[in-house]
Design an enzyme around this catalytic site. Sequence first.
Site, PDB file in Angstrom:
ATOM      1  N   PHE A 123       0.863  -1.187   0.000  1.00  0.00           N
ATOM      2  CA  PHE A 123       0.000   0.000   0.000  1.00  0.00           C
ATOM      3  C   PHE A 123       0.895   1.231   0.000  1.00  0.00           C
ATOM      4  CE2 PHE A 123      -4.573   0.979   1.302  1.00  0.00           C
ATOM      5  CZ  PHE A 123      -5.133   0.013   0.481  1.00  0.00           C
ATOM      6  N   GLN A 237      -7.840  14.462   4.862  1.00  0.00           N
ATOM      7  CA  GLN A 237      -7.198  13.750   3.751  1.00  0.00           C
ATOM      8  C   GLN A 237      -8.111  13.636   2.534  1.00  0.00           C
ATOM      9  OE1 GLN A 237      -6.396   9.261   3.991  1.00  0.00           O
ATOM     10  NE2 GLN A 237      -4.353  10.136   3.896  1.00  0.00           N
ATOM     11  N   HIS A 239      -8.438  11.454  -0.538  1.00  0.00           N
ATOM     12  CA  HIS A 239      -7.935  10.210  -1.125  1.00  0.00           C
ATOM     13  C   HIS A 239      -7.777  10.464  -2.615  1.00  0.00           C
ATOM     14  CE1 HIS A 239      -7.733   6.048  -2.408  1.00  0.00           C
ATOM     15  NE2 HIS A 239      -7.690   5.658  -1.135  1.00  0.00           N
ATOM     16  N   LEU A 253     -15.318   5.619  -3.104  1.00  0.00           N
ATOM     17  CA  LEU A 253     -13.893   5.281  -3.090  1.00  0.00           C
ATOM     18  C   LEU A 253     -13.510   4.202  -4.098  1.00  0.00           C
ATOM     19  CD1 LEU A 253     -11.399   6.106  -1.302  1.00  0.00           C
ATOM     20  CD2 LEU A 253     -11.601   3.828  -0.343  1.00  0.00           C
ATOM     21  N   GLU A 256      -7.158   1.999  -2.659  1.00  0.00           N
ATOM     22  CA  GLU A 256      -5.726   2.050  -2.956  1.00  0.00           C
ATOM     23  C   GLU A 256      -5.206   0.647  -3.289  1.00  0.00           C
ATOM     24  OE1 GLU A 256      -3.842   4.662  -0.233  1.00  0.00           O
ATOM     25  OE2 GLU A 256      -1.904   3.697  -0.424  1.00  0.00           O
ATOM     26  N   ARG A 287      -0.668   9.421   0.030  1.00  0.00           N
ATOM     27  CA  ARG A 287      -1.928   9.904  -0.542  1.00  0.00           C
ATOM     28  C   ARG A 287      -1.917  11.388  -0.837  1.00  0.00           C
ATOM     29  NH1 ARG A 287      -6.326   6.397   2.973  1.00  0.00           N
ATOM     30  NH2 ARG A 287      -5.922   4.479   1.840  1.00  0.00           N
ATOM     31  N   HIS A 352     -11.780  12.064   2.267  1.00  0.00           N
ATOM     32  CA  HIS A 352     -11.812  10.684   2.737  1.00  0.00           C
ATOM     33  C   HIS A 352     -11.690  10.513   4.239  1.00  0.00           C
ATOM     34  CE1 HIS A 352     -11.260   6.403   2.345  1.00  0.00           C
ATOM     35  NE2 HIS A 352     -10.059   6.423   2.878  1.00  0.00           N
ATOM     36  N   ARG A 387      -2.500  10.409   6.806  1.00  0.00           N
ATOM     37  CA  ARG A 387      -2.613   9.001   7.223  1.00  0.00           C
ATOM     38  C   ARG A 387      -2.182   8.078   6.097  1.00  0.00           C
ATOM     39  NH1 ARG A 387      -6.408   4.819   6.627  1.00  0.00           N
ATOM     40  NH2 ARG A 387      -7.995   6.146   5.672  1.00  0.00           N
TER      41      ARG A 387
HETATM   42  P1  FAD Z   1     -17.073   4.732  12.218  1.00  0.00           P
HETATM   43  O1  FAD Z   1     -16.882   3.401  11.610  1.00  0.00           O
HETATM   44  O2  FAD Z   1     -17.300   5.901  11.335  1.00  0.00           O
HETATM   45  O3  FAD Z   1     -18.286   4.570  13.206  1.00  0.00           O
HETATM   46  C1  FAD Z   1     -18.881   5.669  13.823  1.00  0.00           C
HETATM   47  C2  FAD Z   1     -20.009   5.193  14.694  1.00  0.00           C
HETATM   48  O4  FAD Z   1     -20.476   6.288  15.471  1.00  0.00           O
HETATM   49  C3  FAD Z   1     -21.216   4.683  13.926  1.00  0.00           C
HETATM   50  O5  FAD Z   1     -21.755   3.565  14.575  1.00  0.00           O
HETATM   51  C4  FAD Z   1     -22.209   5.843  14.004  1.00  0.00           C
HETATM   52  O6  FAD Z   1     -23.554   5.436  13.920  1.00  0.00           O
HETATM   53  C5  FAD Z   1     -21.890   6.375  15.378  1.00  0.00           C
HETATM   54  N1  FAD Z   1     -22.280   7.768  15.589  1.00  0.00           N
HETATM   55  C6  FAD Z   1     -21.849   8.876  14.938  1.00  0.00           C
HETATM   56  N2  FAD Z   1     -22.431   9.970  15.453  1.00  0.00           N
HETATM   57  C7  FAD Z   1     -23.243   9.541  16.450  1.00  0.00           C
HETATM   58  C8  FAD Z   1     -24.130  10.190  17.348  1.00  0.00           C
HETATM   59  N3  FAD Z   1     -24.282  11.519  17.348  1.00  0.00           N
HETATM   60  N4  FAD Z   1     -24.835   9.435  18.216  1.00  0.00           N
HETATM   61  C9  FAD Z   1     -24.701   8.080  18.228  1.00  0.00           C
HETATM   62  N5  FAD Z   1     -23.868   7.419  17.410  1.00  0.00           N
HETATM   63  C10 FAD Z   1     -23.158   8.149  16.537  1.00  0.00           C
HETATM   64  N6  FAD Z   1      -9.028   2.517   6.626  1.00  0.00           N
HETATM   65  C11 FAD Z   1      -8.091   1.520   6.634  1.00  0.00           C
HETATM   66  O7  FAD Z   1      -7.262   1.462   7.543  1.00  0.00           O
HETATM   67  N7  FAD Z   1      -8.058   0.591   5.639  1.00  0.00           N
HETATM   68  C12 FAD Z   1      -8.931   0.596   4.611  1.00  0.00           C
HETATM   69  O8  FAD Z   1      -8.874  -0.271   3.749  1.00  0.00           O
HETATM   70  C13 FAD Z   1      -9.918   1.642   4.577  1.00  0.00           C
HETATM   71  N8  FAD Z   1     -10.800   1.700   3.548  1.00  0.00           N
HETATM   72  C14 FAD Z   1     -11.780   2.670   3.568  1.00  0.00           C
HETATM   73  C15 FAD Z   1     -12.718   2.688   2.534  1.00  0.00           C
HETATM   74  C16 FAD Z   1     -13.728   3.650   2.538  1.00  0.00           C
HETATM   75  C17 FAD Z   1     -14.734   3.653   1.432  1.00  0.00           C
HETATM   76  C18 FAD Z   1     -13.779   4.601   3.575  1.00  0.00           C
HETATM   77  C19 FAD Z   1     -14.831   5.650   3.569  1.00  0.00           C
HETATM   78  C20 FAD Z   1     -12.841   4.595   4.592  1.00  0.00           C
HETATM   79  C21 FAD Z   1     -11.834   3.628   4.606  1.00  0.00           C
HETATM   80  N9  FAD Z   1     -10.890   3.570   5.633  1.00  0.00           N
HETATM   81  C22 FAD Z   1      -9.942   2.580   5.634  1.00  0.00           C
HETATM   82  C23 FAD Z   1     -11.004   4.454   6.797  1.00  0.00           C
HETATM   83  C24 FAD Z   1     -11.707   3.727   7.922  1.00  0.00           C
HETATM   84  O9  FAD Z   1     -12.692   2.870   7.410  1.00  0.00           O
HETATM   85  C25 FAD Z   1     -12.361   4.690   8.910  1.00  0.00           C
HETATM   86  O10 FAD Z   1     -11.455   5.668   9.288  1.00  0.00           O
HETATM   87  C26 FAD Z   1     -12.811   3.936  10.137  1.00  0.00           C
HETATM   88  O11 FAD Z   1     -13.640   2.857   9.781  1.00  0.00           O
HETATM   89  C27 FAD Z   1     -13.507   4.806  11.168  1.00  0.00           C
HETATM   90  O12 FAD Z   1     -13.926   3.953  12.224  1.00  0.00           O
HETATM   91  P2  FAD Z   1     -14.509   4.506  13.579  1.00  0.00           P
HETATM   92  O13 FAD Z   1     -14.764   3.324  14.440  1.00  0.00           O
HETATM   93  O14 FAD Z   1     -13.651   5.581  14.112  1.00  0.00           O
HETATM   94  O15 FAD Z   1     -15.885   5.185  13.182  1.00  0.00           O
END
Ligand code: FAD
Length: 588
Positions: A123, A237, A239, A253, A256, A287, A352, A387
């Site tokens: 990556f 960021q 992407h 998306l 990558e 990125r 992203h 990142r």
């Molecule tokens: P999230 O998964 O965003 O979860 C947030 C949670 O908070 C959800 O359950 C939501 O309902 C809840 N929430 C939000 N606001 C409130 C509120 N006010 N009240 C109650 N609940 C709330 N990263 C990698 O390392 N590798 C990858 O291959 C990769 N691919 C990606 C592909 C895509 C298409 C995208 C968009 C991102 C990718 N990323 C990747 C980044 C990574 O997926 C995210 O940064 C990560 O999943 C964020 O996880 P999190 O647990 O912080 O929050």
Amino acid sequence: MSVVAHETVETDVLVLGAGGAGLRGAIAAAEGGARVLVVCKSLLGKAHTVMAEGGVAAAMHNVAYQDSWEVHFADTMKGGKLINDWRMAELHAKESPDRVLELERWGAIFDRTWQGRIHQRPFGAHTYPRLAHIGDRTGLELVRTLQDRAVHTAGVDVHMETTVFKLLTEGGRVVGALAYRRSDGSLLMYRCGALVLASGGAGKMYRVTSNSWESTGDGTALAYEVGAQLRDMEMVQFHPTGMVWPAGVRGILVTEGVRGEGGVLRNKEGERFMERYDHERMELSSRDVVARAINSEVNAGRGTPHGGVFLDITHRKPEFIKSKLPSMYEQFLKLAKVDITKEPMEVAPTLHYMMAGVRVEPETGATNVAGLYAAGELASGLHGANRLGGNSLSDLLVFGKRAGEAAAADALRNAKQAKARVDPAQVDAAIAGLMAPLARPGGENPFKLHGELQDLMSTYAPIVRDEPTLEAGLEKLKELQSRALTCGAGGSATRAFNPGWHTAHDLQSMLVNAEALLRSAMARKESRGAHARSDFPKTDDELGRVNFVVERTADGMRVTAHPIPPMPEHLADALHRSYATFTPEEIE
Ligand code: FAD
């Protein structure tokens, strides 16, 4: 309108979010002996994390035997242009292999090497192949596994389709939260000993984004409102590769992983242009570099008809593409009628990820507000100015676990806090604010305001910024903020599944994030990582020694520079040993 909370629910640890960070935090907190309640906006299993594609970065050296935590640490620091929290980068590099192996023990089925080890793909800006993955559906498997573990861990309960809109404090400590059920608008008061914020990023403040509807920066805004410090808010960021066509799918998306599996970028003249921007790492440069390169090609008139560039993997065998990139194959076939085994994809940068977020203490995820912890995309520090791909999923696992453990210990020490008296005025004011849009049938349309904010951020805080544009953006944002105070609920006064009402609330969160971004971007008068300034195109050594921290004051939002503590010798050594692999762009 007089409304009271319908129900009060007491727990030891309240986890806000059911993505990777929230679920890993919940498991850790329950294993630490706490009663845990997870609250999320959508259904369990649907959090933004399911969208993650390419993989989870961990120096397990299954494919490249030379890999080590030191090299992963150095790559992360170099990618972040050295303003990362080095202790977070150290913990992350050391602990992510154990977190991945633990997932495997809990049932995650990773792709395999021919010897039967977990496969790791290359990556961008990772020195060695390092991303453990499940095809290009890694997030889905990660969430499925964590969810299964969480629901089978004693003491974990979940409230779905529930939005938290206020953190409750008493004596400077977070002791609970207010929320509404999206299905019927009924109100809940949560009381807790400690609260873990894991609510993800704020990508929805931009028009073209890979983010899900949930990413409205709620947690960052909630934390800011109760006095938590935010850090590196200028660092968002882009992407390099989002879909550009058809218009309705713009921003989705393109992992990558396509470049990791050999995909090449070309402009409309057929030139493999990355040669001119990073001739060593080419498409697998970091990125920020690739996104700016595509931006420059398009601005110079060498873009595709729809304003992107071509990403081509047709030189690989169709069976290889379909097995390694099944989602990309289906995505392009279904959404754009493009068979990526035969034709190139059209791609352009898409907003992203937030390196920006709540400032946390590395070992525990504690914020500067007692009883409040944060982990995952909403927390800042690990990634600095940029990142690396795959470092988010490992971030969620490493720091989700740490935050959950620390919150459980804190909650059990402070069990009586969950019963402390909460000032009713605090509760009444928050509920009145939440309900106000419902009582304004002629108020500003929240969807229109959201659209205007997205256009504002895309125009005034784009990939390459400058002072006059940022200043003009801030002035326009102030106008939007005052119009948002008279926001309605989009024409419907019902509290049952009312998207206009939900948007009116989400808008407030996005406006806080946007203001912090614009102000911090003005403060950082240099170019570093994802933050590029055309009026300050070079890095500034002095600014490489500080993070910009955002705080709420009686006079409004304040941004100040905070010195980064010097790196201990063993980490400086690890970094210097890898200096030979710095590219000219990184050294500059
Ligand atoms: P999230 O998964 O965003 O979860 C947030 C949670 O908070 C959800 O359950 C939501 O309902 C809840 N929430 C939000 N606001 C409130 C509120 N006010 N009240 C109650 N609940 C709330 N990263 C990698 O390392 N590798 C990858 O291959 C990769 N691919 C990606 C592909 C895509 C298409 C995208 C968009 C991102 C990718 N990323 C990747 C980044 C990574 O997926 C995210 O940064 C990560 O999943 C964020 O996880 P999190 O647990 O912080 O929050």
